[in-house]
Every structure is written in structure tokens, then in C-alpha cells.
Design an enzyme around this catalytic site. Structure first.
Site, PDB file in Angstrom:
ATOM      1  N   ASP A  54      54.124   6.437 -40.356  1.00 51.64           N
ATOM      2  CA  ASP A  54      54.130   6.312 -39.514  1.00 51.64           C
ATOM      3  C   ASP A  54      54.793   7.491 -39.170  1.00 51.64           C
ATOM      4  OD1 ASP A  54      53.889   2.847 -38.514  1.00 51.64           O
ATOM      5  OD2 ASP A  54      52.505   3.702 -39.638  1.00 51.64           O
TER       6      ASP A  54
ATOM      7  N   GLU B  53      55.234  10.325 -41.401  1.00 51.75           N
ATOM      8  CA  GLU B  53      54.393  11.139 -40.765  1.00 51.75           C
ATOM      9  C   GLU B  53      53.654  11.732 -40.073  1.00 51.75           C
ATOM     10  OE1 GLU B  53      52.670  10.459 -44.743  1.00 51.75           O
ATOM     11  OE2 GLU B  53      53.284  11.571 -46.222  1.00 51.75           O
TER      12      GLU B  53
ATOM     13  N   SER C 118      25.046  -9.787 -17.631  1.00 52.36           N
ATOM     14  CA  SER C 118      25.590 -11.316 -18.475  1.00 52.36           C
ATOM     15  C   SER C 118      24.726 -11.805 -18.959  1.00 52.36           C
ATOM     16  CB  SER C 118      26.249 -11.872 -16.659  1.00 52.36           C
ATOM     17  OG  SER C 118      24.787 -12.526 -16.663  1.00 52.36           O
TER      18      SER C 118
ATOM     19  N   LYS D 227      31.222 -13.046 -30.132  1.00 47.43           N
ATOM     20  CA  LYS D 227      31.710 -12.316 -29.067  1.00 47.43           C
ATOM     21  C   LYS D 227      32.810 -12.409 -28.693  1.00 47.43           C
ATOM     22  CE  LYS D 227      30.278 -14.235 -24.507  1.00 47.43           C
ATOM     23  NZ  LYS D 227      31.323 -14.243 -23.949  1.00 47.43           N
TER      24      LYS D 227
ATOM     25  N   LYS E 223      20.444 -10.850 -30.177  1.00 56.94           N
ATOM     26  CA  LYS E 223      19.586  -9.800 -29.665  1.00 56.94           C
ATOM     27  C   LYS E 223      18.821  -9.632 -30.383  1.00 56.94           C
ATOM     28  CE  LYS E 223      23.868  -7.943 -27.840  1.00 56.94           C
ATOM     29  NZ  LYS E 223      25.361  -6.706 -28.500  1.00 56.94           N
TER      30      LYS E 223
ATOM     31  N   LYS F 270      28.143 -20.039 -26.980  1.00 56.39           N
ATOM     32  CA  LYS F 270      29.489 -20.628 -26.633  1.00 56.39           C
ATOM     33  C   LYS F 270      29.732 -21.749 -27.843  1.00 56.39           C
ATOM     34  CE  LYS F 270      30.881 -19.094 -23.155  1.00 56.39           C
ATOM     35  NZ  LYS F 270      31.339 -18.052 -22.586  1.00 56.39           N
TER      36      LYS F 270
HETATM   37  N1  LIG Z   1      31.630  -9.809 -25.673  1.00 56.30           N
HETATM   38  C1  LIG Z   1      31.043  -9.229 -26.893  1.00 56.30           C
HETATM   39  O1  LIG Z   1      31.266  -9.427 -28.260  1.00 56.30           O
HETATM   40  C2  LIG Z   1      29.858  -9.004 -25.928  1.00 56.30           C
HETATM   41  C3  LIG Z   1      28.307  -7.985 -27.496  1.00 56.30           C
HETATM   42  N2  LIG Z   1      29.199  -8.138 -28.405  1.00 56.30           N
HETATM   43  N3  LIG Z   1      27.113  -8.387 -26.874  1.00 56.30           N
HETATM   44  C4  LIG Z   1      26.758  -8.221 -25.570  1.00 56.30           C
HETATM   45  O2  LIG Z   1      25.388  -7.539 -25.383  1.00 56.30           O
HETATM   46  C5  LIG Z   1      25.515  -6.641 -23.972  1.00 56.30           C
HETATM   47  C6  LIG Z   1      24.215  -6.407 -23.954  1.00 56.30           C
HETATM   48  C7  LIG Z   1      23.282  -6.412 -23.643  1.00 56.30           C
HETATM   49  C8  LIG Z   1      23.888  -8.350 -22.695  1.00 56.30           C
HETATM   50  C9  LIG Z   1      25.028  -8.052 -23.370  1.00 56.30           C
HETATM   51  N4  LIG Z   1      28.095  -8.626 -24.474  1.00 56.30           N
HETATM   52  C10 LIG Z   1      28.796  -8.951 -24.661  1.00 56.30           C
HETATM   53  O3  LIG Z   1      29.664  -9.081 -24.101  1.00 56.30           O
HETATM   54  C11 LIG Z   1      29.154  -9.235 -22.958  1.00 56.30           C
HETATM   55  C12 LIG Z   1      30.078  -8.601 -21.761  1.00 56.30           C
HETATM   56  C13 LIG Z   1      29.684  -9.408 -20.193  1.00 56.30           C
HETATM   57  C14 LIG Z   1      28.972 -10.697 -20.550  1.00 56.30           C
HETATM   58  C15 LIG Z   1      28.403 -10.604 -21.609  1.00 56.30           C
HETATM   59  O4  LIG Z   1      30.214 -11.335 -22.055  1.00 56.30           O
END
Ligand SMILES: NC(=O)c1c(N)nc(OC2CCCC2)nc1O[C@@H]1CCC[C@@H]1O
Length: 327
Positions: A34, A36, A83, A116, A287, A311
Site C-alpha cells: 500500500d 508503494e 428484471s 446472483k 441464461k 432464488k
Molecule cells: N444480480 C446479478 O448477479 C445479475 C446477473 N448475474 N445477471 C443479470 O442479468 C440481467 C441481464 C439479463 C436479465 C437480467 N442480472 C442480475 O441482476 C439483475 C439486476 C436487476 C434484476 C436482476 O437482479
């Protein structure tokens, strides 16, 4: 030191500090002490004080902005920040997989499975490689301009290695360690405590004074490319690798699978391993990897048909009740 020598030294220092920042904040693997690092920052600050016309917006000395803002401007996102639909158990994931395969007329499908991150969704805009604007997700269409607070987050590059114009999305969050340390400090000052790291990250990024945001240790994981000039990227996993090459902090725990049963195994493994992480997650995001297949599947009114959030079961209810926002 004459002007020419000063200019060379400033360029050299910015490059070295940039490299060391990446080792420290992105790779979590500092190569120097830190002291440096601070020494290089002081030398750069002194040179910029002597030669103010040599200060550029991407200099590490420019991360902590000037005056507090009276309020945050609104920003309309170029593409909405979506979302996610939710899955609460394995059968919900199997149903998601069935819907995806039906939507694709039974083509083979590859999934990317990510942690997530339980933080605050943010959007970052770069023009010709320079970080120019950053915003909260807001309602998905309109967010708040928190550029000067995001500039204080060391894992957010102020300049990309290439002059690209693009938007990226990710999660800003506070690690469990930084959260505990912040609440300890607040307890000593007899200030209200934050209920959880997500609230403390949100509260920190909504500070009108960038010096307060800079004093909070915030991190990011970038997980999506919004719009991008020119470049051809065909899949989400390719996009994430590209983001890593540009110097963004991208979560390393992602995996790709061709069968939903493998996704379910992976999700279960993280349900157990979750407490080992240095940051909080509230589930997993699955995804469809191929952008062509994402395009084919499209969106419902508010979320993509090609992604779902699994979730984790809520911890004992009492922790949810504590989740009251403090200013
Ligand atoms: N919170 C996360 O780690 C996360 C993630 N790893 N990947 C996505 O992909 C987006 C893009 C396509 C649809 C949502 N969203 C995430 O969080 C979003 C932010 C708002 C709603 C979800 O929590």
C-alpha cells in the site's frame, strides 16, 4: 524536471497505477505494498499540481469528484435494464427449460449459470473508451445519474484499453467484510446501522457527496454488455470474456451447461457453498448463452424469456424483517 520529462513521468505513473489497481481490485492479488501505491499516487498528484493542464479525466487522481450534488439527474437507459422472472425450486427450473426448448423448436441449448450478486444494478457508459456516465437501474427505464459516485469505485475502469463506445451493466455491492467494518464504525459513532450489504451499497451510491461514496469500499461484478459499437459477439459467455479482457471485474464462478439437470446440480452446490463467499448472493441467474437464441425467445412485458433467477430459500424470516432501509 522540464515539461517533456513531466509528461513522460505522468504517463508512466498512470500506467503503473492502473496496472496495480487491476491487480489489487480486480484480481485481488496486489503486487506492491500500500505504501508503494500511495507513493506513486502522491508523485502523480504532485506532478499534476505542477502541470495542471496535464490532468486528464481518466487519471486515478480524478476518481473522487468535487462538490456534493444538490440532487441526482434522471437518465433514460438506451436499452431498458430488465428484471428477471423467478424460479423457487428445481421444478420451476425444469419448467423454464421446457419453455425455452419449446420456444426454440427443440434446438440444443447451452445455459450460462451465474451467481446472483445481492447488490445494486448499475449501468456504465463508455464513449471512445472513456467512462462518461453511470446510472442506477431505477425502474428499468429511467435511473439516477450517479457517475461521480461510480467513479470512486476502483474496480470500474475510467478508461478502456481500446476506444470503444459501449454500455455495460453489472451489480455494485459491498463485501461482507466492508459491511461489518462500516457498521462497526457507525456503531462507534452511534449512527443507525445498515441492515445488510445491499442496503449499505445502495445507501453509499445514493450519497450526494462523492467523498462519502469514496469512503465506502464498494465493488462491482459486470455481467452484461448493453449496446456496443461494431464488434460481433455471438454469445453471453463470449461477452463476459470480452468484458474481462477490457479490465472489468467479472465473476469467476460462472459455468456453462447443456442440460438443466446439470444446472440444478450447480445451483444446489451453491446453496451449500454460499456462506463461504466474501459477498452476498441471493440466488443464481441462468441464461441461454446464444444471442441468436435469446433473440428468438424475446421478452415478456418486463423480463427476458431467455433468463431466470433461481432464488435461494429465504433465511429465517426474522432477518427479512430487519431489512429496513437506513438513510
Ligand atoms: N444480480 C446479478 O448477479 C445479475 C446477473 N448475474 N445477471 C443479470 O442479468 C440481467 C441481464 C439479463 C436479465 C437480467 N442480472 C442480475 O441482476 C439483475 C439486476 C436487476 C434484476 C436482476 O437482479
Amino acid at each position: 524536471m522540464d515539461r517533456m520529462a513531466a509528461e513522460q513521468q505522468i504517463i508512466k505513473l498512470k500506467k503503473r497505477i492502473e496496472e496495480e489497481s487491476r491487480h489489487y481490485y480486480i484480481e485481488d492479488n496486489p503486487q506492491i505494498t500500500d505504501q508503494e501505491y500511495d507513493q506513486m499516487m502522491r508523485e502523480l498528484q504532485d506532478l499534476e499540481d505542477q502541470w495542471p493542464d496535464m490532468v486528464s479525466p481518466d487519471s486515478p487522481t480524478q476518481r473522487v469528484g468535487g462538490m456534493p450534488l444538490p440532487f441526482f439527474e434522471k437518465i433514460v437507459h438506451t436499452t431498458p435494464m430488465l428484471s428477471l422472472g423467478n424460479a423457487f425450486d428445481e421444478n420451476d427450473l425444469r419448467d423454464f427449460d421446457r419453455r425455452v426448448r419449446q420456444g426454440l423448436g427443440n434446438q440444443s441449448v447451452r445455459y450460462v449459470c451465474e451467481l446472483k450478486i445481492d447488490g445494486l444494478a448499475v449501468s456504465l457508459r463508455y464513449e471512445n473508451g472513456l467512462f462518461v456516465k453511470g446510472a442506477t437501474r431505477g425502474d428499468g427505464t429511467t435511473g439516477e445519474d450517479i457517475t461521480q459516485n461510480l467513479r470512486t469505485i476502483r474496480s470500474i475502469p475510467l478508461r478502456l484499453p481500446e476506444p470503444i463506445t459501449m454500455e455495460v451493466r453489472g451489480e455494485a455491492f459491498m463485501s461482507k467484510f466492508a459491511f461489518d467494518r462500516l457498521n462497526k464504525e457507525r456503531a462507534e459513532r452511534e449512527e443507525a446501522l445498515f441492515a445488510n450489504p445491499r442496503n449499505s451499497a445502495a445507501g453509499s451510491l445514493r450519497q450526494l457527496d462523492p467523498k462519502i461514496a469514496a469512503s465506502r469500499t464498494l465493488s462491482t461484478f459486470i455481467y452484461q454488455i448493453g449496446e456496443i459499437d461494431g464488434r460481433q459477439i455471438d454469445s453471453h459467455s463470449e461477452g463476459l470474456t470480452f468484458l474481462e479482457q477490457l479490465g472489468f471485474s467479472v465473476n469467476q464462478e460462472r459455468r456453462t451447461f447443456d442440460e438443466i439437470e446439470e444446472v440444478i446440480q450447480f445451483v444446489q452446490s451453491w446453496t451449500i457453498k454460499r456462506p463461504e463467499l466474501s459477498y452476498e448472493i441471493d440466488g443464481m441467474v441462468i441464461k441461454v448463452d446464444s444471442f441468436a437464441q435469446q433473440q428468438e425467445l424475446g421478452f415478456t412485458a418486463k423480463s427476458p424469456r431467455w433468463a431466470i433467477a433461481y432464488k435461494f430459500p429465504a433465511e429465517e424470516a426474522v432477518t427479512q424483517l430487519k431489512d429496513i432501509e437506513v438513510s
